[in-house]
Write a protein that holds these residues in place. Sequence first.
Motif, PDB file in Angstrom:
ATOM      1  N   MET A 103       0.825  -1.205   0.000  1.00 48.54           N
ATOM      2  CA  MET A 103       0.000   0.000   0.000  1.00 48.54           C
ATOM      3  C   MET A 103       0.861   1.258   0.000  1.00 48.54           C
ATOM      4  SD  MET A 103      -3.018   1.098  -0.259  1.00 48.54           S
ATOM      5  CE  MET A 103      -4.210  -0.107   0.221  1.00 48.54           C
ATOM      6  N   THR A 104       1.991   1.237   0.674  1.00 50.89           N
ATOM      7  CA  THR A 104       2.874   2.410   0.676  1.00 50.89           C
ATOM      8  C   THR A 104       3.377   2.710  -0.726  1.00 50.89           C
ATOM      9  OG1 THR A 104       3.541   1.947   2.948  1.00 50.89           O
ATOM     10  CG2 THR A 104       4.969   3.390   1.667  1.00 50.89           C
ATOM     11  N   GLY A 108       2.400   5.811  -3.162  1.00 54.60           N
ATOM     12  CA  GLY A 108       3.514   6.608  -3.670  1.00 54.60           C
ATOM     13  C   GLY A 108       3.434   6.772  -5.178  1.00 54.60           C
ATOM     14  N   MET A 109       3.126   5.690  -5.876  1.00 50.85           N
ATOM     15  CA  MET A 109       2.987   5.762  -7.331  1.00 50.85           C
ATOM     16  C   MET A 109       1.782   6.609  -7.733  1.00 50.85           C
ATOM     17  SD  MET A 109       3.975   1.852  -8.439  1.00 50.85           S
ATOM     18  CE  MET A 109       2.927   1.941  -9.861  1.00 50.85           C
ATOM     19  N   LEU A 110       0.664   6.444  -7.029  1.00 47.76           N
ATOM     20  CA  LEU A 110      -0.532   7.218  -7.356  1.00 47.76           C
ATOM     21  C   LEU A 110      -0.324   8.707  -7.112  1.00 47.76           C
ATOM     22  CD1 LEU A 110      -3.343   4.883  -5.966  1.00 47.76           C
ATOM     23  CD2 LEU A 110      -2.708   5.264  -8.353  1.00 47.76           C
ATOM     24  N   LEU A 111       0.327   9.053  -5.990  1.00 48.49           N
ATOM     25  CA  LEU A 111       0.585  10.462  -5.710  1.00 48.49           C
ATOM     26  C   LEU A 111       1.575  11.059  -6.700  1.00 48.49           C
ATOM     27  CD1 LEU A 111       0.674  10.493  -1.808  1.00 48.49           C
ATOM     28  CD2 LEU A 111      -1.111  11.374  -3.313  1.00 48.49           C
ATOM     29  N   ALA A 112       2.570  10.291  -7.113  1.00 54.10           N
ATOM     30  CA  ALA A 112       3.520  10.778  -8.120  1.00 54.10           C
ATOM     31  C   ALA A 112       2.815  11.020  -9.448  1.00 54.10           C
ATOM     32  CB  ALA A 112       4.664   9.786  -8.287  1.00 54.10           C
ATOM     33  N   LYS A 113       1.928  10.108  -9.810  1.00 54.58           N
ATOM     34  CA  LYS A 113       1.175  10.279 -11.055  1.00 54.58           C
ATOM     35  C   LYS A 113       0.251  11.492 -10.963  1.00 54.58           C
ATOM     36  CE  LYS A 113       0.111   6.888 -13.685  1.00 54.58           C
ATOM     37  NZ  LYS A 113      -0.419   5.731 -14.379  1.00 54.58           N
TER      38      LYS A 113
END
Length: 123
Positions: A103-104, A108-113
């Motif tokens: 989940m971390t 992290g990937m979703l927030l970067a995108k």
Amino acid sequence: MFGSLIITIGLILAAVITNDDIVSYLMIFFCVGLGLALLRLLVNSAIKKMKRKSIWTKLLFFAVLLGFGLPFQNWFRKDVIFAMDSDYILRCIVITVMGVIFMTFLFGMLLAKKRQTQVEIVE
């Protein structure tokens, strides 16, 4: 991220194949790991927002955080983990850690995108 997901799926499939009673525990502990990751991300973002707050606000935040967290941790350790069959403990802890890692990295990937699309919209 994918490594933690593969380990999780492998543990669950091994329990299903061997027809072990731990399958429900593994699912519960994976969800607990996902929840702990979200809680960690929420607390980290709240701490970042406290840079300009007064010392009393920071102390109140940590007092409330510890006031809820420590009793819950104590209950979970004593009444859940230590009450389990000793054969289940290691696999449940491993799958909880895998849930936190998964989940971390996912968030992290979703927030970067999300940040990347916001930058592209501004231009």
